[in-house]
Design a protein around this motif. Structure first.
Motif, PDB file in Angstrom:
ATOM      1  N   THR A  82      82.857 -67.942  70.286  1.00 38.99           N
ATOM      2  CA  THR A  82      82.209 -67.803  69.141  1.00 38.99           C
ATOM      3  C   THR A  82      81.078 -68.366  68.309  1.00 38.99           C
ATOM      4  OG1 THR A  82      83.287 -65.741  69.599  1.00 38.99           O
ATOM      5  CG2 THR A  82      82.187 -65.535  67.785  1.00 38.99           C
ATOM      6  N   LEU A  83      81.981 -68.985  67.486  1.00 38.37           N
ATOM      7  CA  LEU A  83      81.547 -69.977  66.752  1.00 38.37           C
ATOM      8  C   LEU A  83      80.737 -71.236  66.460  1.00 38.37           C
ATOM      9  CD1 LEU A  83      81.299 -71.520  63.462  1.00 38.37           C
ATOM     10  CD2 LEU A  83      83.364 -72.656  64.560  1.00 38.37           C
ATOM     11  N   LEU A  84      80.323 -71.741  68.016  1.00 38.24           N
ATOM     12  CA  LEU A  84      79.552 -72.545  68.512  1.00 38.24           C
ATOM     13  C   LEU A  84      77.758 -71.668  69.414  1.00 38.24           C
ATOM     14  CD1 LEU A  84      81.547 -74.473  71.004  1.00 38.24           C
ATOM     15  CD2 LEU A  84      80.606 -75.451  69.296  1.00 38.24           C
ATOM     16  N   SER A  85      78.312 -70.578  69.828  1.00 34.26           N
ATOM     17  CA  SER A  85      77.668 -70.012  70.409  1.00 34.26           C
ATOM     18  C   SER A  85      76.823 -68.973  69.033  1.00 34.26           C
ATOM     19  CB  SER A  85      78.123 -68.696  70.654  1.00 34.26           C
ATOM     20  OG  SER A  85      78.591 -69.124  72.449  1.00 34.26           O
ATOM     21  N   TRP A  86      77.965 -69.410  68.185  1.00 32.13           N
ATOM     22  CA  TRP A  86      76.478 -68.646  66.713  1.00 32.13           C
ATOM     23  C   TRP A  86      75.767 -69.548  66.675  1.00 32.13           C
ATOM     24  CZ3 TRP A  86      76.616 -70.522  62.054  1.00 32.13           C
ATOM     25  CH2 TRP A  86      76.353 -69.172  60.813  1.00 32.13           C
ATOM     26  N   SER A  87      76.268 -70.870  66.344  1.00 26.22           N
ATOM     27  CA  SER A  87      75.582 -71.705  65.859  1.00 26.22           C
ATOM     28  C   SER A  87      74.626 -73.016  66.478  1.00 26.22           C
ATOM     29  CB  SER A  87      76.660 -72.743  65.612  1.00 26.22           C
ATOM     30  OG  SER A  87      77.713 -73.657  66.386  1.00 26.22           O
ATOM     31  N   GLU A  88      74.597 -72.559  67.894  1.00 26.88           N
ATOM     32  CA  GLU A  88      73.896 -72.843  68.695  1.00 26.88           C
ATOM     33  C   GLU A  88      72.476 -72.710  68.451  1.00 26.88           C
ATOM     34  OE1 GLU A  88      73.344 -73.947  73.319  1.00 26.88           O
ATOM     35  OE2 GLU A  88      75.363 -74.604  72.203  1.00 26.88           O
ATOM     36  N   ARG A  89      72.526 -71.001  68.332  1.00 25.91           N
ATOM     37  CA  ARG A  89      71.059 -70.164  68.693  1.00 25.91           C
ATOM     38  C   ARG A  89      70.370 -69.836  67.690  1.00 25.91           C
ATOM     39  NH1 ARG A  89      75.350 -66.478  71.111  1.00 25.91           N
ATOM     40  NH2 ARG A  89      75.360 -65.019  69.006  1.00 25.91           N
TER      41      ARG A  89
ATOM     42  N   THR B 295      73.237 -80.718  69.673  1.00 25.54           N
ATOM     43  CA  THR B 295      74.524 -81.891  68.420  1.00 25.54           C
ATOM     44  C   THR B 295      74.929 -81.486  67.106  1.00 25.54           C
ATOM     45  OG1 THR B 295      73.279 -83.854  70.189  1.00 25.54           O
ATOM     46  CG2 THR B 295      74.258 -84.372  68.468  1.00 25.54           C
ATOM     47  N   VAL B 296      73.903 -80.963  66.672  1.00 25.74           N
ATOM     48  CA  VAL B 296      73.774 -80.814  65.029  1.00 25.74           C
ATOM     49  C   VAL B 296      74.815 -79.744  65.330  1.00 25.74           C
ATOM     50  CG1 VAL B 296      72.776 -79.536  63.081  1.00 25.74           C
ATOM     51  CG2 VAL B 296      71.475 -81.948  64.375  1.00 25.74           C
ATOM     52  N   SER B 297      74.853 -78.306  65.860  1.00 24.54           N
ATOM     53  CA  SER B 297      75.468 -77.195  66.227  1.00 24.54           C
ATOM     54  C   SER B 297      76.725 -77.743  66.637  1.00 24.54           C
ATOM     55  CB  SER B 297      74.510 -76.213  67.214  1.00 24.54           C
ATOM     56  OG  SER B 297      75.081 -76.752  68.552  1.00 24.54           O
ATOM     57  N   MET B 298      76.874 -79.188  67.322  1.00 23.38           N
ATOM     58  CA  MET B 298      78.146 -78.800  67.879  1.00 23.38           C
ATOM     59  C   MET B 298      78.894 -79.513  66.204  1.00 23.38           C
ATOM     60  SD  MET B 298      81.204 -79.178  69.268  1.00 23.38           S
ATOM     61  CE  MET B 298      80.613 -78.970  70.853  1.00 23.38           C
ATOM     62  N   ILE B 299      78.197 -80.404  65.377  1.00 24.67           N
ATOM     63  CA  ILE B 299      78.400 -80.862  63.912  1.00 24.67           C
ATOM     64  C   ILE B 299      79.411 -80.128  62.813  1.00 24.67           C
ATOM     65  CG2 ILE B 299      77.728 -83.131  61.955  1.00 24.67           C
ATOM     66  CD1 ILE B 299      76.255 -84.240  64.677  1.00 24.67           C
ATOM     67  N   PHE B 300      77.870 -79.488  62.735  1.00 26.65           N
ATOM     68  CA  PHE B 300      78.508 -78.181  62.092  1.00 26.65           C
ATOM     69  C   PHE B 300      79.182 -77.640  62.495  1.00 26.65           C
ATOM     70  CE2 PHE B 300      77.507 -73.815  60.862  1.00 26.65           C
ATOM     71  CZ  PHE B 300      77.790 -74.034  59.547  1.00 26.65           C
ATOM     72  N   ALA B 301      79.601 -77.149  63.593  1.00 29.69           N
ATOM     73  CA  ALA B 301      81.106 -76.637  63.473  1.00 29.69           C
ATOM     74  C   ALA B 301      81.724 -76.702  63.433  1.00 29.69           C
ATOM     75  CB  ALA B 301      80.540 -75.466  65.759  1.00 29.69           C
ATOM     76  N   SER B 302      82.074 -78.833  64.205  1.00 29.22           N
ATOM     77  CA  SER B 302      83.503 -79.111  64.317  1.00 29.22           C
ATOM     78  C   SER B 302      83.489 -79.624  62.778  1.00 29.22           C
ATOM     79  CB  SER B 302      82.885 -80.324  65.184  1.00 29.22           C
ATOM     80  OG  SER B 302      81.820 -81.230  64.464  1.00 29.22           O
ATOM     81  N   THR B 303      83.105 -80.247  62.067  1.00 32.27           N
ATOM     82  CA  THR B 303      82.973 -80.126  60.371  1.00 32.27           C
ATOM     83  C   THR B 303      83.594 -79.099  59.342  1.00 32.27           C
ATOM     84  OG1 THR B 303      80.912 -81.747  60.324  1.00 32.27           O
ATOM     85  CG2 THR B 303      81.231 -81.275  58.333  1.00 32.27           C
ATOM     86  N   LEU B 304      82.798 -77.629  60.264  1.00 31.44           N
ATOM     87  CA  LEU B 304      82.944 -76.655  59.415  1.00 31.44           C
ATOM     88  C   LEU B 304      84.802 -76.500  59.225  1.00 31.44           C
ATOM     89  CD1 LEU B 304      82.601 -74.237  57.626  1.00 31.44           C
ATOM     90  CD2 LEU B 304      82.269 -73.152  60.060  1.00 31.44           C
TER      91      LEU B 304
END
Length: 295
Positions: free
Chosen positions: A46-53, A103-112
């Protein structure tokens, strides 16, 4: 004298049986509990889908404006702002905007996630020498383990996809966040803590109002390192289905597409420099604020 040149080994049959027992046990575990474990990690999907969208559907002028505002707020330097905006403009003009946002969405989610996990663990380490002695060897292993090795257990447990990639990225990027949080809190001036105790502050008040604010520059350095390591691991995680700039690089390596790999490689470098400059500028700004408050 041959025993001096060839190291003695365990019996081949014993090693083969040992490996078979471990592999069969792991396969049995994944068959029995794989669905349960996958369900536990559904919030990450859910977090990944939200950040990517959020990043892929937001108009590019708004993203440029947000990045420019962050760069200016951190550095107060027009050069950093122009460099950040020009980097993203060039990435977009070369047709890599969507992959970059993924890529930025993945970095955002992983950093969070790294902050949410690493900050409490770092605080716990700073409070207890026993916890630090237990966690330090674990962090040493996490930092020295080859990054490809992280992909093996998560793929066997969760298969191929974004969630296994996110877990691998978080494991790889987590140690700096824990270590530098611990270091920052341990370096807080003891006189400040004694003053807080003299005013009757509770441990929670002392942490929130004294230790964390004073340790914030060091914690920001940990966030900076976490972002850099997450970006490096995102490229490797493209091997297990993580979308973004890593997949074109992997495709270029497999098919010898020189320009495809070169352009996406430059995009990754540009994003890394952008993140590094902005996060470092925030850390330096917090450090100056801390020094000014002590004067």
């Amino acid at each position: 004298m041959s025993w001096l040149t060839s190291f003695p080994q365990l019996d081949d049959g014993f090693l083969r049986d040992l490996k078979k027992v471990i592999d069969d046990g792991f396969r049995s575990f994944t068959r029995s509990y794989g669905d349960v474990i996958e369900g536990l990690f559904s919030p990450l999907q859910t977090l990944l889908s939200w950040s990517e969208r959020l990043l892929t559907h937001t108009p590019w002028p708004i993203i440029l404006a947000v990045v420019a505002a962050l760069a200016w707020g951190a550095s107060r330097s027009i050069r950093v702002v122009i460099g950040s905006v020009v980097t993203l403009v060039l990435i977009g003009m070369f047709g890599m905007w969507e992959d970059t946002m993924k890529t930025v969405s993945m970095i955002f989610a992983s950093t969070l996630l790294s902050i949410l996990i690493g900050l409490p663990l770092g605080i716990l380490m700073s409070r207890s020498a026993r916890v630090q002695s237990v966690l330090n060897p674990v962090l040493d292993v996490m930092q020295t383990m080859p990054s490809f090795v992280y992909l093996i257990p998560v793929v066997m447990l969760l298969g191929i996809g974004r969630v296994p990639g996110l877990i691998a990225v978080v494991i790889y990027a987590l140690p700096p966040m824990i270590r530098l949080t611990n270091l920052g809190i341990r370096q807080v001036d003891r006189e400040v803590l004694e003053a807080a105790d003299a005013f009757g502050s509770s441990r929670w008040q002392k942490l929130i109002k004294a230790e964390l604010p004073l340790a914030l520059p060091t914690i920001m350095a940990g966030i900076n390192q976490t972002i850099m390591m997450a970006l490096a691991m995102v490229v490797i995680a493209s091997m297990i289905g993580v979308q973004g700039l890593g997949q074109p690089v992997l495709k270029a390596i497999s098919n010898q597409y020189f320009t495809l790999g070169l352009f996406n490689g430059f995009a990754i470098v540009g994003i890394a420099i952008l993140f590094d400059r902005i996060s470092q500028a925030w850390g330096q700004r917090l450090q100056k604020h801390r020094e000014a408050s002590h004067v």
